[in-house]
Design an enzyme around this catalytic site. Structure first.
Site, PDB file in Angstrom:
ATOM      1  N   THR A  12       0.951  -1.163   0.112  1.00 10.08           N
ATOM      2  CA  THR A  12      -0.034  -0.074   0.205  1.00 10.08           C
ATOM      3  C   THR A  12       0.840   1.174  -0.204  1.00 10.08           C
ATOM      4  OG1 THR A  12      -0.361  -0.265   2.347  1.00 10.08           O
ATOM      5  CG2 THR A  12      -1.946  -1.185   1.045  1.00 10.08           C
ATOM      6  N   ASN A  13       2.028   1.180   0.836  1.00 12.63           N
ATOM      7  CA  ASN A  13       2.997   2.464   0.575  1.00 12.63           C
ATOM      8  C   ASN A  13       3.540   2.503  -0.531  1.00 12.63           C
ATOM      9  OD1 ASN A  13       2.833   4.044   3.384  1.00 12.63           O
ATOM     10  ND2 ASN A  13       3.230   1.877   3.980  1.00 12.63           N
ATOM     11  N   ARG A  90      13.281  -7.468   5.839  1.00 12.09           N
ATOM     12  CA  ARG A  90      14.492  -8.016   6.175  1.00 12.09           C
ATOM     13  C   ARG A  90      15.581  -6.938   6.521  1.00 12.09           C
ATOM     14  NH1 ARG A  90      15.307 -12.891   4.819  1.00 12.09           N
ATOM     15  NH2 ARG A  90      17.681 -12.526   5.337  1.00 12.09           N
ATOM     16  N   ILE A  92      18.800  -4.776   6.300  1.00 13.66           N
ATOM     17  CA  ILE A  92      19.883  -4.561   5.400  1.00 13.66           C
ATOM     18  C   ILE A  92      21.116  -4.808   5.771  1.00 13.66           C
ATOM     19  CG2 ILE A  92      20.612  -2.456   4.008  1.00 13.66           C
ATOM     20  CD1 ILE A  92      17.913  -3.068   2.833  1.00 13.66           C
ATOM     21  N   ASN A 106      13.625   4.312   5.808  1.00 15.89           N
ATOM     22  CA  ASN A 106      12.572   3.183   6.258  1.00 15.89           C
ATOM     23  C   ASN A 106      11.607   3.867   6.952  1.00 15.89           C
ATOM     24  OD1 ASN A 106      11.828   0.444   6.682  1.00 15.89           O
ATOM     25  ND2 ASN A 106      12.579   0.569   8.958  1.00 15.89           N
ATOM     26  N   HIS A 108       8.681   2.937   9.992  1.00 19.78           N
ATOM     27  CA  HIS A 108       8.532   1.923  11.037  1.00 19.78           C
ATOM     28  C   HIS A 108       7.264   2.274  11.778  1.00 19.78           C
ATOM     29  CE1 HIS A 108       9.563  -1.298  13.861  1.00 19.78           C
ATOM     30  NE2 HIS A 108       9.224  -0.468  14.587  1.00 19.78           N
TER      31      HIS A 108
END
Length: 196
Positions: A12-13, A90, A92, A106, A108
């Site tokens: 969705t993002n 995952r 990085i 990222n 969160h």
């Protein structure tokens, strides 16, 4: 500037960001989707937006190091300048990090440093907290520990279930992440122009 999005799931993002790149609301060109789950719905979303997709698993690469090396080859092939993680589940590793320092962001679903790692929304809910949040941060070699760019609180209501809370956290993400990325990419563009 060429941008890659890494994602693992529904996307969705990814969908919102892809649309904003198409509408020229974000500086740069969305050049690649990398997915570590070849059957994930985000792959279909990328194809619908005509974004090139590459998808492979750690297992089919024979371990984490060859997996990271293969991703690095991809990033070189597509000449990627900047990486956006959008539900990429995952960590990085150093192979990529050393080549993209402060060039990986990222999103969160918690107000870091609260609830790093997986299942952040469920953990905040089961701890009977009154609020959680959303954080945009640069990626470093820790678990959700990189420099914070922007954060926003999301209240946990007495009437909430995990599902309703999750929905409101995602609504917050969909507002906060594109705005943060817009500012980061503009800043990078400005720096590069000044350096020339």
């Amino acid at each position: 500037m060429k941008v890659a999005i890494f994602a693992s799931g529904n996307g969705t993002n990814f969908e919102i960001l892809a649309q904003k790149f198409e509408d020229n609301e974000l500086a740069g060109k969305l050049t690649l989707l990398f997915c570590d789950h070849p059957d994930a719905p985000v792959v279909t979303r990328a194809k619908n937006h005509h974004v090139p997709v590459r998808a492979f698993t750690v297992k089919e690469c024979g371990g984490k190091l060859p997996y990271e090396k293969k991703i690095m080859e991809l990033l070189k092939e597509f000449q990627i300048d900047f990486i956006i993680l959008a539900g990429y589940l995952r960590v990085i590793g150093p192979t990529i990090l050393q080549n993209y320092e402060e060039k990986i962001v990222n999103l969160h679903p918690a107000y870091l440093p609260e609830y790093p790692g997986l299942h952040s929304i469920e953990r905040a809910f089961s701890d009977h907290r009154t609020q959680t949040g959303v954080t945009v941060h640069f990626v470093d070699d820790g678990l959700d520990s990189g420099p914070i760019i922007v954060q926003q609180r999301v209240p946990i209501l007495a009437t909430d279930s995990v599902e309703t809370l999750e929905r409101r956290v995602h609504e917050c993400e969909h507002q906060l992440y594109p705005q943060a990325i817009k500012e980061i990419l503009l800043e990078i563009n400005k720096k590069e122009q000044n350096d020339q």
